[in-house]
Design an enzyme around this catalytic site. Sequence first.
Site, short mmCIF file in Angstrom:
data_model
loop_
_atom_site.label_atom_id
_atom_site.label_comp_id
_atom_site.label_asym_id
_atom_site.label_seq_id
_atom_site.Cartn_x
_atom_site.Cartn_y
_atom_site.Cartn_z
CB ALA A 36 10.35 2.06 8.23
CG ASP A 57 14.60 -7.47 5.89
OD1 ASP A 57 13.29 -6.58 6.35
OD2 ASP A 57 15.11 -7.10 4.88
NE ARG A 68 11.15 4.10 5.07
CZ ARG A 68 12.80 3.88 3.99
NH1 ARG A 68 12.76 5.00 3.59
NH2 ARG A 68 12.40 3.23 3.40
CG ASP A 127 6.72 -3.89 1.90
OD1 ASP A 127 7.03 -5.08 1.57
OD2 ASP A 127 8.04 -2.94 1.09
CG ASN A 128 4.92 -7.74 0.79
OD1 ASN A 128 4.01 -9.01 0.06
ND2 ASN A 128 5.68 -8.27 0.83
CG PHE A 129 -2.23 -5.93 0.38
CD1 PHE A 129 -3.26 -5.80 1.92
CD2 PHE A 129 -1.95 -4.99 -0.05
CE1 PHE A 129 -3.82 -4.31 1.67
CE2 PHE A 129 -2.19 -3.88 0.19
CZ PHE A 129 -3.19 -2.98 1.01
CB CYS A 168 -8.32 -14.54 10.26
SG CYS A 168 -9.00 -14.95 8.93
CB CYS A 184 7.15 3.31 2.16
SG CYS A 184 6.84 2.97 3.23
CB CYS A 241 -13.70 -16.92 7.40
SG CYS A 241 -11.82 -15.73 6.96
#
Length: 342
Positions: A36, A57, A68, A127-129, A168, A184, A241
């Site tokens: 999206a 991807d 979308r 879509d992911n951490f 960062c 989503c 960090c």
Amino acid sequence: MSNLERYSRQILFQPVGESGQLKLLNSKVAIVGVGALGTVIANHLVRSGVGYLRLIDRDLVELSNLQRQSLFDEEDAKLQLPKVIAAQKRLNKINSTVTIDAHIADINLDNAEELLTGMDCIVDGTDNFMTRFLINDVAVKYGIPWVHGAAVSSRGMFTSIIPGKTPCYRCLFPHVPTGTGETCDTVGVLSPLTDIIGSFQTLETVKILIGEKTTPHLEQIDIWDYSTMQMDISEGRNPNCPTCVNHQFDFLDRSSQQQIAYTTLCGRNTVQINPRNKRELDVKKLAELLEKSGNVSGNDYLLQFSPDEDTSIVVFRDARVLIHGTNDIIQAKLLYSKYIGN
């Protein structure tokens, strides 16, 4: 000036001008995730004249994407085209002077440095951490600016991360969230939201490429109730960090990784199986073997095999496998071993 004519209206905008346009034409950008957000970003960057665009991807086009994901159509879903291939075909028609480098790949610690280095900017369409922490490790390690974005339901956010100048991603989000967050696929998403966030990400990318100042905020918006919030992160760098201060790149650490990675895809009733040893499968030969055990379809990039009405197994040429119909890793391993082998 004739070669720049297609960008004339952009050049008329004073902060860009001819000098900025020439910088764009000589820039290289990687987009991680062509869903999206990624399709919106890719569309705008190609129309803006970024000279080289790398698309990364792991997935194929499905009918549910079309609500979308603006570069795809029903034919792409019918043919089960990988998203980067469908996007490449469309983008080449929009601007044939831009080099579109398509990679059907799940970005991970084995390929992230290879795919992301050498770029002038990295843009987050994921879509992911975990993937974002991985992007951050590569970006900080090699000094590459990147633009973060996220969109779910009616809420979205974005910011720019410039190594050595801004906090960062790990300064802003010190720990990987545990449990299953909203995605989503679990709570939905509004198409106008992904257009808005993706467009802002594009704008930040263009600013980075032409040397203009980016936002000092983590920008947040909810389009359903028309609310916005700006969180000033200009002084948000963590002096301790692990990543940008101590140069500890935990998400590129191979020491504790398995030879085969099994990942449940939240909200999709799917397990991804990703062998770390690089190899290329002969999908046509595999299709011939699997035809005896169920329904097989596919194209030059992948095959889809259904041993029963509840299970669908997608096999990519790079040996990556998506097993739809279960979130049970043990069950997925059994199916993988039974039909695909080691």
